[in-house]
Each structure stands twice: as structure tokens, then as C-alpha cells.
Scaffold this motif. Structure first.
Motif, PDB file in Angstrom:
ATOM      1  N   GLU A 117       0.815  -1.211   0.000  1.00 10.97           N
ATOM      2  CA  GLU A 117       0.000   0.000   0.000  1.00 10.97           C
ATOM      3  C   GLU A 117       0.845   1.257   0.000  1.00 10.97           C
ATOM      4  O   GLU A 117       1.916   1.295   0.589  1.00 10.97           O
ATOM      5  N   SER A 119      -0.168   5.601  -0.105  1.00 14.11           N
ATOM      6  CA  SER A 119      -1.131   6.690  -0.318  1.00 14.11           C
ATOM      7  C   SER A 119      -0.878   7.389  -1.637  1.00 14.11           C
ATOM      8  O   SER A 119      -1.808   7.752  -2.354  1.00 14.11           O
ATOM      9  N   TYR A 122      -2.261   5.246  -4.409  1.00 10.68           N
ATOM     10  CA  TYR A 122      -3.726   5.350  -4.399  1.00 10.68           C
ATOM     11  C   TYR A 122      -4.175   6.683  -5.002  1.00 10.68           C
ATOM     12  O   TYR A 122      -5.142   6.739  -5.760  1.00 10.68           O
ATOM     13  N   GLU A 141     -13.275   6.348  -4.547  1.00  8.00           N
ATOM     14  CA  GLU A 141     -12.936   5.110  -3.839  1.00  8.00           C
ATOM     15  C   GLU A 141     -11.422   5.050  -3.572  1.00  8.00           C
ATOM     16  O   GLU A 141     -11.000   4.724  -2.455  1.00  8.00           O
ATOM     17  N   ASP A 144     -10.307   7.739  -1.123  1.00  3.71           N
ATOM     18  CA  ASP A 144     -10.625   7.303   0.240  1.00  3.71           C
ATOM     19  C   ASP A 144      -9.599   6.292   0.751  1.00  3.71           C
ATOM     20  O   ASP A 144      -9.198   6.346   1.920  1.00  3.71           O
ATOM     21  N   LEU A 145      -9.162   5.377  -0.097  1.00  2.00           N
ATOM     22  CA  LEU A 145      -8.110   4.435   0.304  1.00  2.00           C
ATOM     23  C   LEU A 145      -6.831   5.181   0.667  1.00  2.00           C
ATOM     24  O   LEU A 145      -6.139   4.831   1.632  1.00  2.00           O
ATOM     25  N   SER A 146      -6.536   6.195  -0.094  1.00  2.00           N
ATOM     26  CA  SER A 146      -5.353   7.002   0.184  1.00  2.00           C
ATOM     27  C   SER A 146      -5.465   7.665   1.555  1.00  2.00           C
ATOM     28  O   SER A 146      -4.527   7.633   2.353  1.00  2.00           O
ATOM     29  N   ILE A 147      -6.618   8.258   1.824  1.00  2.00           N
ATOM     30  CA  ILE A 147      -6.847   8.942   3.103  1.00  2.00           C
ATOM     31  C   ILE A 147      -6.817   7.939   4.246  1.00  2.00           C
ATOM     32  O   ILE A 147      -6.241   8.202   5.306  1.00  2.00           O
ATOM     33  N   PHE A 148      -7.413   6.773   4.045  1.00  5.98           N
ATOM     34  CA  PHE A 148      -7.421   5.738   5.078  1.00  5.98           C
ATOM     35  C   PHE A 148      -5.995   5.285   5.379  1.00  5.98           C
ATOM     36  O   PHE A 148      -5.623   5.072   6.530  1.00  5.98           O
ATOM     37  N   ASN A 149      -5.191   5.150   4.318  1.00  9.33           N
ATOM     38  CA  ASN A 149      -3.803   4.718   4.473  1.00  9.33           C
ATOM     39  C   ASN A 149      -2.969   5.786   5.178  1.00  9.33           C
ATOM     40  O   ASN A 149      -2.150   5.474   6.027  1.00  9.33           O
ATOM     41  N   GLU A 150      -3.189   7.035   4.802  1.00  9.62           N
ATOM     42  CA  GLU A 150      -2.453   8.161   5.395  1.00  9.62           C
ATOM     43  C   GLU A 150      -3.184   9.442   5.022  1.00  9.62           C
ATOM     44  O   GLU A 150      -3.212   9.823   3.849  1.00  9.62           O
ATOM     45  N   ASP A 151      -3.784  10.075   6.001  1.00  7.48           N
ATOM     46  CA  ASP A 151      -4.538  11.288   5.710  1.00  7.48           C
ATOM     47  C   ASP A 151      -3.656  12.286   4.968  1.00  7.48           C
ATOM     48  O   ASP A 151      -2.516  12.537   5.376  1.00  7.48           O
TER      49      ASP A 151
END
Length: 176
Positions: A117, A119, A122, A141, A144-151
Motif C-alpha cells: 500500500e 497513499s 492510491y 474510492e 478514500d483508500l489514500s486517506i485511510f492509508n495516510e490522511d
């Protein structure tokens, strides 16, 4: 001038690193593009199995906007150093610049599969969906994965733009 003189002495002694360093100086500081490219070519010629020689030349080509040539050299660099995640990312970015969105997407997905993973990756995939395919739901989508991984502000900003362009102003404001 003195730096070039010292690089020339090192080059005469057969140091390929000096060739790359002189080329970088000529290109980045003195804006002598043709001379720099000739030296990058010489480095590749002298050490064709050194991935870094291809990388430097690829960076030259990408800076000049010759993405097809950059792509070829990034691919060769990755072939010589298959564990280098940066080369893989530069290949995908080259595809983006060439507007080869399917190839950019598949290369970024391969990156995730091989290197895990990221960010940044993503965000790049989100951008491919947003700008390349105009698939805004899929872009969100991946943002959001990027933000979830690292804001990160980039993903929020891109989501805000998508919502703004969709006339969802309150949702867009929350992202900005």
C-alpha cells in the motif's frame, strides 16, 4: 568551469559516475542539453548493465517531455533492478503522460501488488479514474483508500473538486 575540468579528468580515468555528474551539471545548471544527452548516452554505452545510467537518461527525457523515450529507459532500468519501486512508479507516470490510462492503471495496480500500500499510488490511481476515465465514483474510492492509508490534503482536495463539479457544494466544502 572548474567543476567541468575536474569531471573531465575523472572521465579520462574511466569513471562513469563522473560522466553522469557532468551531464547533470551541464543539463540542470548550464542548460547545455545536447552535451548532457551525449554524456548520458555515453554512460549507457560504457555500462549498459547499470540501471542508474538508464534512470538518469530517463529523467533527462522526462524533463524534456519526451515520455516515450523516458518510458523505454525506465523500463530498462526496472529490468536491471526489478525490486526498484521508484522505477515502477515512473513507468506508470510515463504512461499517464502519454495518456495511456489503461497501462498506467495496470502498472499502478502491479505496483500495489508487488510493493504494498501507498497513499501516493492510491492518489495516482484516483487521478487515472478521475481525469483519464472520468469515473468519479471509482476515483473517490481510491482517494478514500489514500486517506485511510495516510490522511493527506491531495486526496481531500481531489474529492472536493469532484464534489464541486457535481454541484455537491456542502460535501465539497467538507473536503476542502
Amino acid at each position: 568551469d572548474k567543476a567541468i575540468e575536474y569531471f573531465d579528468l575523472a572521465i579520462e580515468s574511466g569513471y562513469v559516475l563522473a560522466i553522469r555528474n557532468k551531464a547533470s551539471l551541464l543539463y540542470e545548471i548550464l542548460d547545455k542539453k545536447e552535451e548532457a544527452l551525449a554524456l548520458y548516452n555515453k554512460a549507457v554505452e560504457l555500462e549498459p548493465e547499470n540501471n542508474i545510467n538508464y534512470y538518469y537518461r530517463a529523467e533527462y527525457y522526462s524533463d524534456e517531455g519526451d515520455w516515450a523515450m523516458a518510458l523505454a529507459d525506465y523500463k530498462k532500468a526496472l529490468e536491471l533492478d526489478p525490486e526498484n519501486s521508484f522505477y515502477k512508479a515512473r513507468i506508470a507516470y510515463s504512461y499517464l503522460e502519454l495518456e495511456e490510462y489503461d497501462l498506467a492503471l495496470s502498472t499502478y495496480l502491479q505496483y500495489l501488488e508487488k510493493f504494498g500500500e501507498s497513499s501516493w499510488i492510491y492518489n495516482r490511481i484516483g487521478w487515472v479514474y478521475e481525469e483519464g476515465f472520468k469515473n468519479y465514483d471509482k476515483a473517490i474510492e481510491y482517494y478514500d483508500l489514500s486517506i485511510f492509508n495516510e490522511d493527506n490534503s491531495y486526496a481531500h482536495e481531489r474529492k472536493g473538486v469532484i464534489y464541486q463539479n457535481s454541484n455537491l457544494y456542502e460535501v465539497a466544502l467538507a473536503e476542502f
